[in-house]
Design a protein around this motif. Structure first.
Motif, mmCIF file in Angstrom:
data_model
loop_
_atom_site.group_PDB
_atom_site.id
_atom_site.type_symbol
_atom_site.label_atom_id
_atom_site.label_comp_id
_atom_site.label_asym_id
_atom_site.label_seq_id
_atom_site.Cartn_x
_atom_site.Cartn_y
_atom_site.Cartn_z
ATOM 1 N N GLN A 95 -6.723 26.886 18.973
ATOM 2 C CA GLN A 95 -7.049 26.454 17.613
ATOM 3 C C GLN A 95 -6.136 25.318 17.171
ATOM 4 O OE1 GLN A 95 -9.706 27.586 15.668
ATOM 5 N NE2 GLN A 95 -9.111 25.756 14.539
ATOM 6 N N ALA A 98 -7.303 22.248 18.881
ATOM 7 C CA ALA A 98 -8.561 21.766 18.294
ATOM 8 C C ALA A 98 -8.298 21.054 16.968
ATOM 9 C CB ALA A 98 -9.523 22.938 18.091
ATOM 10 N N ASN A 99 -7.420 21.635 16.136
ATOM 11 C CA ASN A 99 -7.078 20.995 14.858
ATOM 12 C C ASN A 99 -6.366 19.668 15.078
ATOM 13 O OD1 ASN A 99 -8.172 23.167 13.485
ATOM 14 N ND2 ASN A 99 -6.220 24.201 13.191
ATOM 15 N N ARG A 100 -5.473 19.654 16.096
ATOM 16 C CA ARG A 100 -4.747 18.418 16.404
ATOM 17 C C ARG A 100 -5.716 17.323 16.836
ATOM 18 N NH1 ARG A 100 -1.956 18.665 21.956
ATOM 19 N NH2 ARG A 100 -4.188 18.571 22.416
ATOM 20 N N ASP A 101 -6.665 17.681 17.701
ATOM 21 C CA ASP A 101 -7.619 16.677 18.184
ATOM 22 C C ASP A 101 -8.542 16.209 17.065
ATOM 23 O OD1 ASP A 101 -6.544 16.727 20.690
ATOM 24 O OD2 ASP A 101 -8.115 17.968 21.581
ATOM 25 N N LYS A 102 -8.887 17.128 16.177
ATOM 26 C CA LYS A 102 -9.744 16.753 15.049
ATOM 27 C C LYS A 102 -9.039 15.727 14.166
ATOM 28 C CE LYS A 102 -12.311 18.804 11.179
ATOM 29 N NZ LYS A 102 -12.624 20.073 10.461
ATOM 30 N N LEU A 103 -7.746 15.977 13.893
ATOM 31 C CA LEU A 103 -6.981 15.036 13.077
ATOM 32 C C LEU A 103 -6.766 13.720 13.821
ATOM 33 C CD1 LEU A 103 -5.356 14.529 10.497
ATOM 34 C CD2 LEU A 103 -3.362 15.533 11.632
ATOM 35 N N LEU A 105 -8.738 12.327 16.023
ATOM 36 C CA LEU A 105 -9.981 11.564 15.994
ATOM 37 C C LEU A 105 -10.229 10.963 14.610
ATOM 38 C CD1 LEU A 105 -12.504 10.657 17.515
ATOM 39 C CD2 LEU A 105 -13.591 12.812 16.846
ATOM 40 N N LYS A 106 -9.879 11.727 13.567
ATOM 41 C CA LYS A 106 -10.059 11.222 12.206
ATOM 42 C C LYS A 106 -9.187 9.994 11.957
ATOM 43 C CE LYS A 106 -9.514 12.589 7.349
ATOM 44 N NZ LYS A 106 -9.102 13.692 6.428
ATOM 45 N N MET A 204 -13.290 12.158 23.409
ATOM 46 C CA MET A 204 -13.873 12.509 22.107
ATOM 47 C C MET A 204 -14.768 11.392 21.590
ATOM 48 S SD MET A 204 -10.871 14.640 20.115
ATOM 49 C CE MET A 204 -9.501 13.524 20.431
ATOM 50 N N ALA A 208 -18.625 11.988 20.674
ATOM 51 C CA ALA A 208 -18.990 11.959 19.252
ATOM 52 C C ALA A 208 -20.312 11.225 19.065
ATOM 53 C CB ALA A 208 -17.887 11.278 18.450
#
Length: 223
Positions: A95, A98-103, A105-106, A204, A208
């Motif tokens: 988790q 996943a949060n690190r990769d989400k940030l 990518l953002k 990613m 995406a």
């Protein structure tokens, strides 16, 4: 005794435990049974005597509703809890990633954004190195007259004040060298981190939907 009577008697005997169980379970509506040391035990609640073996919870007609597994031993419970802790740690780590990769990518929607972030991070380290080099030049400039003065004492102990000044200058130069090595290591760590991020980001970006194809060229020059 006729065969018919014997048959009826056998049926009644077979049904006897469940008849008792139905009577016992009138208040709870539950029937539990197990076979312990060759004895069939039936009660209206989980059977303590059968805690170390599986037992059945039965429907009113005697059919098995579910199997109640035996209680764990201390060793089994410890092993299960250890396994669950490992699994929970792995879920938490997934988790976090996943949060690190989400940030990531953002903050880096394309390679240009990531390259710019790399340059900013490395420029900060370069400025630190430049300040260290400037301080080192000043220290070397301060050292020259001290060395010139020390030439008047060949083979003799230096005056305490001169020796103290040279020792202080040596210590300051050594400290600046250590700082510079630390910043160079920081530069290498930053480059490594951005290289690793770029590899994840490329995957990613490719996955995406609606994301323009990422530029696959090399990262910007960092030296």
């Amino acid at each position: 005794m006729s065969v018919h009577r014997i048959t009826v008697l056998c049926v009644l005997l077979a049904a006897y435990p469940f008849g008792i169980a139905r009577a016992q379970s009138a208040s709870t509506g539950k029937i539990y049974s197990c076979v312990k040391d060759g004895r069939k035990i039936t009660q209206d609640h989980p059977i303590a005597e059968c805690a170390d073996i599986d037992q059945a919870e039965r429907n009113k007609d005697g059919s098995i509703k579910r199997v109640v597994p035996r209680q764990e031993t201390e060793a089994e419970r410890s092993e299960r809890e250890a396994r669950e802790r490992v699994e929970q740690a792995e879920r938490t780590q997934r988790q976090v990633e996943a949060n690190r990769d989400k940030l990531l990518l953002k903050n880096n929607p394309d390679k240009a954004a990531h390259d710019a972030a790399r340059v900013r991070a490395l420029d900060e380290v370069r400025r630190s190195i430049e300040k260290i080099d400037e301080r080192r030049k000043l220290l070397l400039a301060e050292r020259k007259p001290l060395l010139d003065e020390a030439e008047f004492y060949p083979g003799k102990p230096l005056p305490a004040k001169l020796k103290s000044a040279l020792d202080s200058n040596d210590a300051a130069l050594s400290a600046q060298e250590q700082l510079r090595q630390g910043q160079e290591a920081e530069m290498a760590r930053n480059n490594k981190r951005y290289d690793e991020e770029l590899e994840r980001l490329r995957k990613m970006w490719a996955a995406a939907p609606g994301t323009p194809k990422a530029n696959t060229s090399a990262p910007p020059t960092t030296k």
